[in-house]
Write a protein that holds these residues in place. Structure first.
Motif: not given
Ligand SMILES: Cc1cc2nc3c(=O)[nH]c(=O)nc-3n(C[C@H](O)[C@H](O)[C@H](O)COP(=O)(O)OP(=O)(O)OC[C@H]3O[C@@H](n4cnc5c(N)ncnc54)[C@H](O)[C@@H]3O)c2cc1C
Length: 379
Positions: A68-82
């Motif tokens: 679940s943590y990875g899924l959250i991080v993927e979504e953040l990476g999809r929208t703003d990698a900073s």
């Protein structure tokens, strides 16, 4: 690959997707353009819990599982990698190191604060010690029950705009040791570096330590255990980086498909040309294994198994795939991809760092080569 998500994992992913689309994506271009720190978004990230996602609830976190943590991080990476990078360092490196190596007192003091109040930083790299952290010169000397730290660190994510930095320093002959250093300690001086190629909304800092006094109860782990702590944290940091890079690849696919459907040349949508479809298919061919690789790390972690090699494989593949995919997405956009009217140029600039930090692609290959042959080719 959705078939294996539990209901709860699917819900977390949806929550992250909705949050990122509504609150992260809209400001990403302006933050990138102005190199501005996300002052308004950060409190929202704390509020929703993402900065303590896998941290147990007893320590103020959300207590979600590793996938679940990875899924959250993927979504953040999809929208703003900073933003993704800030979260990854806070959670993947700093909170993880505290969970794995901190005393109960240290965990109770810092984990809730890192999940709800302020960012953590991981101070390993120095101007003269990057791929080879064992050559670091930042020093820690004893003074009664305290330690005095002197030296400098470079490229430290969250190092100027956070509340805590784990500083790795050489304690004389006793070896590299980790310390919890509050960023408001006298003598701690962090400055954000501007003019970066990517991750322009994130705080990447130069940190100078001048006679910073740290009580011994802020030592993390045993004296001399610092490198072990750093490498152990990187197993988790590299997982988070891989998930974030997968998010960039997903963003590249979405942008390329969308643009190819809109753009007309030779009287046809460019999506109808075989060579444009080839670029899009190649993005997908790199995206799918990226996701599978970071999910594999998550499964191993959730089974309580070590995943040093898997994290290294996922980090290397996902980061390099993200760079290739961002380049392809720019190509699909033609000249328009070269301006920030479209996000693909930012994806390329943000992806570029992922093959550099948390161990370069060359260092990952040396790690894997050593694992596979038993021979050390580092020096
Ligand atoms: C935006 C950003 C954020 C960062 N955040 C953090 C952070 O939060 N905390 C932190 O501690 N660090 C951080 N870093 C630092 C990062 O981890 C280092 O930049 C990285 O480890 C590489 O070190 P270096 O830059 O000194 O490159 P060098 O080690 O000087 O490497 C230069 C080149 O030589 C190659 N090379 C080096 N040694 C070998 C070898 N033995 N064999 C073959 N090739 C080799 C490398 O692969 C690379 O291509 C960050 C960096 C950036 C750019």
């Amino acid at each position: 690959m959705d078939f294996d998500l539990t209901e709860e994992q699917a819900q977390i992913r949806q929550l992250a997707r909705d949050f990122c689309d509504a609150e992260v994506a809209p400001g990403a271009r302006e933050l990138d353009r102005t190199e501005a720190f996300p002052d308004e978004l950060l409190p929202r990230l704390f509020e929703i819990g993402f900065l303590g996602a896998p941290v147990p609830e007893t320590y103020g976190g959300m207590g979600v599982d590793y996938l679940s943590y990875g899924l959250i991080v993927e979504e953040l990476g999809r929208t703003d990698a900073s933003i993704r990078s800030m979260v990854s360092v806070n959670v993947g490196l700093v909170a993880t190191a505290l969970l794995n190596w901190g005393t109960e007192e240290q965990r109770r003091e810092w984990l809730p604060r890192l999940a709800t109040e302020g960012l953590g930083a991981f101070g390993l790299t120095e101007p003269g010690a990057g791929s080879d952290p064992s050559s670091m010169t930042t020093g820690a000397s004893r003074d009664g029950d305290d330690w005095i730290l002197n030296g400098s660190k470079i490229w430290i994510t969250n190092g100027a705009r956070g509340i805590l930095t784990i500083v790795f320093a050489r304690a004389g002959d006793e070896g590299i040791t980790a310390f919890l250093v509050p960023q408001d300690s006298p003598g701690y001086d962090g400055h954000s570096i501007h003019g970066k190629l990517g991750l322009r909304a994130g705080d990447t800092a130069e940190v100078v330590l001048r006679d910073v006094r740290v009580p011994d109860h802020y030592r993390l782990g045993e004296v001399g255990q610092g490198l072990k702590i750093a490498l152990n944290a990187l197993d988790s940091g590299r997982f988070s980086l891989a998930a974030g890079a997968t998010g960039i690849s997903q963003a590249c696919l979405d942008a390329a498909v969308r643009y190819a459907d809109e753009r007309i040349q030779f009287g046809r949508k460019i999506s109808s040309f075989q060579l444009v479809q080839q670029l899009i298919a190649e993005i997908y061919l790199d995206l799918e294994p990226s996701r599978a690789l970071y999910w594999k790390v998550a499964w191993k972690h959730m089974k309580g198994e070590r995943h040093t090699v898997e994290s290294s494989v996922a980090k290397t593949f996902c980061s390099e795939a993200a760079v290739r995919n961002a380049d392809r997405a720019v190509q699909v956009h033609g000249g328009y991809g070269y301006s920030d009217e479209y996000p693909v140029g930012r994806y390329l600039r943000d992806a570029r760092v992922t093959t550099l930090y948390e161990g370069t692609s060359q260092i990952q290959r040396l790690l894997l080569g050593r694992h596979l042959t038993g021979e050390n080719a580092f020096t």
